[in-house]
Design an enzyme around this catalytic site. Structure first.
Site, PDB file in Angstrom:
ATOM      1  N   SER A   1       0.639  -1.250  -0.033  1.00 41.35           N
ATOM      2  CA  SER A   1      -0.046   0.046   0.178  1.00 41.35           C
ATOM      3  C   SER A   1       0.865   1.121  -0.045  1.00 41.35           C
ATOM      4  O   SER A   1       1.752   1.339   0.662  1.00 41.35           O
ATOM      5  CB  SER A   1      -0.826   0.106   1.308  1.00 41.35           C
ATOM      6  OG  SER A   1      -1.672   1.330   1.237  1.00 41.35           O
TER       7      SER A   1
ATOM      8  N   LYS B   1      -8.652  -1.021  -8.900  1.00 39.79           N
ATOM      9  CA  LYS B   1      -9.391  -1.573  -7.526  1.00 39.79           C
ATOM     10  C   LYS B   1     -10.519  -0.660  -7.150  1.00 39.79           C
ATOM     11  O   LYS B   1     -10.309   0.698  -7.010  1.00 39.79           O
ATOM     12  CB  LYS B   1      -8.403  -1.793  -6.704  1.00 39.79           C
ATOM     13  CG  LYS B   1      -8.888  -2.504  -5.308  1.00 39.79           C
ATOM     14  CD  LYS B   1      -7.666  -2.872  -4.462  1.00 39.79           C
ATOM     15  CE  LYS B   1      -8.249  -3.636  -3.291  1.00 39.79           C
ATOM     16  NZ  LYS B   1      -9.162  -2.604  -2.466  1.00 39.79           N
TER      17      LYS B   1
ATOM     18  N   THR C   1      -6.012   2.478  -6.764  1.00 41.43           N
ATOM     19  CA  THR C   1      -7.335   2.426  -6.092  1.00 41.43           C
ATOM     20  C   THR C   1      -7.835   3.687  -6.297  1.00 41.43           C
ATOM     21  O   THR C   1      -7.586   4.855  -6.371  1.00 41.43           O
ATOM     22  CB  THR C   1      -6.989   2.591  -4.459  1.00 41.43           C
ATOM     23  OG1 THR C   1      -6.402   1.091  -4.063  1.00 41.43           O
ATOM     24  CG2 THR C   1      -8.169   2.270  -3.571  1.00 41.43           C
TER      25      THR C   1
ATOM     26  N   TYR D   1      -2.516   5.593  -4.537  1.00 44.58           N
ATOM     27  CA  TYR D   1      -3.569   6.567  -4.399  1.00 44.58           C
ATOM     28  C   TYR D   1      -3.299   7.864  -5.144  1.00 44.58           C
ATOM     29  O   TYR D   1      -2.002   8.410  -5.319  1.00 44.58           O
ATOM     30  CB  TYR D   1      -3.548   6.889  -2.881  1.00 44.58           C
ATOM     31  CG  TYR D   1      -4.334   5.889  -1.929  1.00 44.58           C
ATOM     32  CD1 TYR D   1      -5.388   5.408  -2.134  1.00 44.58           C
ATOM     33  CD2 TYR D   1      -3.838   5.219  -0.872  1.00 44.58           C
ATOM     34  CE1 TYR D   1      -6.208   4.441  -1.407  1.00 44.58           C
ATOM     35  CE2 TYR D   1      -4.211   4.338  -0.104  1.00 44.58           C
ATOM     36  CZ  TYR D   1      -5.573   3.970  -0.519  1.00 44.58           C
ATOM     37  OH  TYR D   1      -6.319   2.856   0.471  1.00 44.58           O
TER      38      TYR D   1
ATOM     39  N   HIS E   1     -13.951  -1.607  -0.994  1.00 41.78           N
ATOM     40  CA  HIS E   1     -12.915  -1.186  -0.068  1.00 41.78           C
ATOM     41  C   HIS E   1     -13.027  -1.821   1.313  1.00 41.78           C
ATOM     42  O   HIS E   1     -13.058  -1.231   2.730  1.00 41.78           O
ATOM     43  CB  HIS E   1     -12.987   0.411   0.227  1.00 41.78           C
ATOM     44  CG  HIS E   1     -11.521   0.756   0.488  1.00 41.78           C
ATOM     45  ND1 HIS E   1     -10.530   1.303  -0.553  1.00 41.78           N
ATOM     46  CD2 HIS E   1     -10.813   0.846   1.453  1.00 41.78           C
ATOM     47  CE1 HIS E   1      -9.635   1.809   0.049  1.00 41.78           C
ATOM     48  NE2 HIS E   1      -9.764   1.399   1.401  1.00 41.78           N
TER      49      HIS E   1
END
Length: 377
Positions: free
Chosen positions: A107, A251, A156, A130, A275
């Site tokens: 992440s 995603k 994402t 992100y 999520h």
């Protein structure tokens, strides 16, 4: 040590061993948590069709995900603050995934950095991105992922605005934990976690030292909260695709029209995900959204499933409904918080055995042949 037979055993052990603020961070949804709960309950409502007198010798759980051979159709999903479940948790999870033969996704909001994970792995891992207001920093993250040999970028799309998670507010969740009386009392009951934390990383590894003038954890947290970009749109996706130039996974898609758009842009895979119920409370369970997205975009991109997986049976059900593969987040965090790297390895073995046995009892020899015929709906 209790006998561990399933993911639920690992969850209960993690709850005992991980400080409350970090356990609750992993095991919570937004607002009423209705979508968080429905992810698992909707999977449980799907029934498998038991078959007999079929030769199911020599079964195989092996498959492929965007060209990567995998020991079963699964990847570890990106999870924030993984290193606060167990010290240096992202590094441990990546090593366990590599040994097991599935991809690991790091992440953006990890405790261990891209470079940390690259230092303990021998095969490419994936990086989750992100989109932040500072596009220069986004470009830097992409370049760092390339330099670390990441073989896919997971973009994402469903966190342009942060959903409210009541438990985090009530716990005053921060990294590292605030030294309030309640937190100190809680830490006193978790001496193993506290000792490990002393030697582990304690900040956002992908941000610290890379955001100018913002090295303190408080300022990093404030910067991050201000950086999620509500202007995110499909033009940004196209820009990121050009900057990255490699395998791209989208995603956070729950709508067939969004899936068609993403697939038309050339996404290699689309992950059907809400999520983990942490964003739009009241959204459908991910498994309920899966079939329509498979129908809409499955001929253009691989369709994967994420949300509520707690067993090998859940993986089998998702594959039967058209998913090429699955991503797991919470089961990974439970296993890590319970036992560290050995816990992750154990969890993966549990899922594979459950998948294998369930395939046999539904008359299926190869997971790649799973279809709706093995379900009762």
């Amino acid at each position: 040590m209790p006998v561990i037979t399933c993911v639920e055993d690992l969850r209960l052990l993690a709850k005992k061993r991980v400080p409350k603020a970090f356990y609750d961070y992993a095991d919570s949804g937004s607002y009423t948590e209705s979508t968080y709960r429905s992810n698992s309950s909707a999977l449980a409502d799907i029934k498998l069709r038991q078959r007999v007198a079929i030769n199911v010798d020599q079964r195989s759980t092996r498959s492929s995900l965007i060209g990567h051979d995998v020991s079963m159709p699964m990847a570890i999903a990106p999870t924030g603050l993984t290193g606060m479940q167990w010290a240096n948790g992202e590094m441990l999870g990546a090593m366990a995934a590599e040994q097991f033969g599935i991809p690991f996704t790091l992440s953006t909001m990890s405790i261990c950095s891209l470079e940390d994970v690259a230092s303990v792995t021998t095969k490419p891992f994936w990086f989750q991105l992100y989109v932040m207001r500072d596009r220069g920093f986004v470009r830097e993250l992409i370049q760092r992922a390339k330099a670390c040999g990441c073989s896919a970028l997971v973009l994402t799309l469903d966190l342009q605005i942060l959903g409210q998670r009541h438990k985090d507010l009530k716990n005053g969740m921060s990294v590292p934990p605030r030294l309030t009386l309640a937190n100190l009392l809680d830490l006193a009951t978790k001496p193993g976690w506290a000792l490990r934390a002393l030697g582990g990383r304690k900040t956002f590894g992908n941000l610290a030292g890379h955001v100018k003038g913002m090295d303190g954890i408080t300022t990093l947290s404030q910067w991050t909260a201000s950086q999620f970009d509500p202007t995110l749109n499909w033009d940004d996706v196209a820009w990121i695709q050009r900057e990255w130039g490699g395998k791209l996974i989208l995603k956070g898609i729950m709508d067939a029209e969004d899936a068609r758009i993403g697939a038309s842009l050339g996404a290699d895979a689309i992950v059907v995900s809400n999520h983990g119920g942490r964003q739009l409370d009241g959204a459908p369970a991910s498994i309920d959204a899966l079939p329509a997205i498979v129908e809409a975009a499955g001929h253009l991109s691989e369709i994967w499933f994420d949300g509520g997986i707690r067993s090998g049976q859940d993986i089998l059900k998702a594959c039967a409904l058209g998913a090429k593969g699955c991503m797991i987040g919470r089961a990974f965090l439970y296993a890590l918080g319970a036992m560290g790297q050995p816990g992750v390895s154990l969890m993966l073995e549990i899922l594979r055995k459950e998948l294998d046995v369930s395939m046999a009892l539904t008359g299926l020899r190869d997971i790649r042949d799973a279809g709706p015929g093995i379900l009762i709906r």
